[in-house]
Design an enzyme around this catalytic site. Sequence first.
Site, mmCIF file in Angstrom:
data_model
loop_
_atom_site.group_PDB
_atom_site.id
_atom_site.type_symbol
_atom_site.label_atom_id
_atom_site.label_comp_id
_atom_site.label_asym_id
_atom_site.label_seq_id
_atom_site.Cartn_x
_atom_site.Cartn_y
_atom_site.Cartn_z
ATOM 1 N N ASP A 141 0.855 -1.235 -0.049
ATOM 2 C CA ASP A 141 0.003 -0.076 0.155
ATOM 3 C C ASP A 141 0.769 1.485 -0.042
ATOM 4 O O ASP A 141 0.534 2.201 0.680
ATOM 5 C CB ASP A 141 -0.950 -0.122 1.173
ATOM 6 C CG ASP A 141 -1.936 -1.066 1.169
ATOM 7 O OD1 ASP A 141 -2.289 -1.383 0.060
ATOM 8 O OD2 ASP A 141 -2.350 -1.449 2.307
ATOM 9 N N CYS A 142 1.904 1.371 -0.679
ATOM 10 C CA CYS A 142 2.869 2.271 -0.456
ATOM 11 C C CYS A 142 2.785 2.908 -2.215
ATOM 12 O O CYS A 142 2.401 2.363 -3.117
ATOM 13 C CB CYS A 142 4.258 1.680 -0.491
ATOM 14 S SG CYS A 142 5.606 2.834 -0.537
ATOM 15 N N GLY A 143 3.330 4.372 -2.164
ATOM 16 C CA GLY A 143 3.233 4.884 -3.342
ATOM 17 C C GLY A 143 4.376 4.440 -4.292
ATOM 18 O O GLY A 143 4.150 4.666 -5.546
ATOM 19 N N PHE A 144 5.281 3.635 -3.868
ATOM 20 C CA PHE A 144 6.471 2.920 -4.495
ATOM 21 C C PHE A 144 5.977 1.568 -4.878
ATOM 22 O O PHE A 144 6.708 0.878 -5.768
ATOM 23 C CB PHE A 144 7.633 3.065 -3.712
ATOM 24 C CG PHE A 144 8.231 4.398 -3.495
ATOM 25 C CD1 PHE A 144 8.477 5.260 -4.572
ATOM 26 C CD2 PHE A 144 8.481 4.721 -2.262
ATOM 27 C CE1 PHE A 144 9.150 6.687 -4.255
ATOM 28 C CE2 PHE A 144 8.967 6.326 -2.203
ATOM 29 C CZ PHE A 144 9.315 7.159 -2.809
ATOM 30 N N THR A 145 4.675 1.067 -4.611
ATOM 31 C CA THR A 145 4.418 -0.309 -4.693
ATOM 32 C C THR A 145 4.487 -0.686 -6.246
ATOM 33 O O THR A 145 4.958 -1.711 -6.600
ATOM 34 C CB THR A 145 3.082 -0.479 -4.269
ATOM 35 O OG1 THR A 145 3.016 -0.428 -2.810
ATOM 36 C CG2 THR A 145 2.440 -2.015 -4.531
#
Length: 161
Positions: free
Chosen positions: A35-39
Site C-alpha cells: 500500500d505504498c506510493g512506490f508499490t
Amino acid sequence: MTTAFDFKATSIEGKPIALKKYAGRALLVVNTASDCGFTPQYKGLQALHEKYHAQGLEVLGFPCNQFGGQEPGDAEQIGAFCERNYGVGFQMFDKVDVNGVGAHPLFAWLAEQAPGLLGSRKLKWNFTKFLVGRDGKTVKRFAPQDAPQSLAADVEAALAR
C-alpha cells in the site's frame, strides 16, 4: 567475515531459506509494501528479475509494515497481491522489520554495510534496495525513489564481477 549468504530468512510460504543457496549470484534485496506510493516498483523489480536472472541475479523481496502501516496483510494476502497485480516471480519472504531492535539480521547487516544519506543506518521508507555482489558483499544502497530500471548499470557491473 560475514556475507549476505550467511543469513537465513523465512519464505512467504513459511519455509526457512538459507541465503547460502544464492552463493555466487548477485542479490537485489528490497523491503516492500503493498500500500505504498512506490508499490508500482514491483513491476520494475520483476522486469530486472526477468532480464538478469539467467545471468545470475536474484531479486529478494521482504515485506515490511514499519512505514505507515503500508503492509498490513498476512503472508497469503501479500503473496496473492504481488502475483495478481504485478506478476511477481522472484522470491518473496515473510514480513520482517528492517529497523529497531526487532530488525531482521540481514537488514541490520545491510544497513551497517551500506549506510544511507549522511551515514544513516536506518532505512527511511519502503523500497529501499541493496545490491549484493556474487561474493556476498554489499555493493550499493539505493533510495526508495530510485526506480528499478535505473539500477541496470549497477546490476550489470555486479554480475560482471
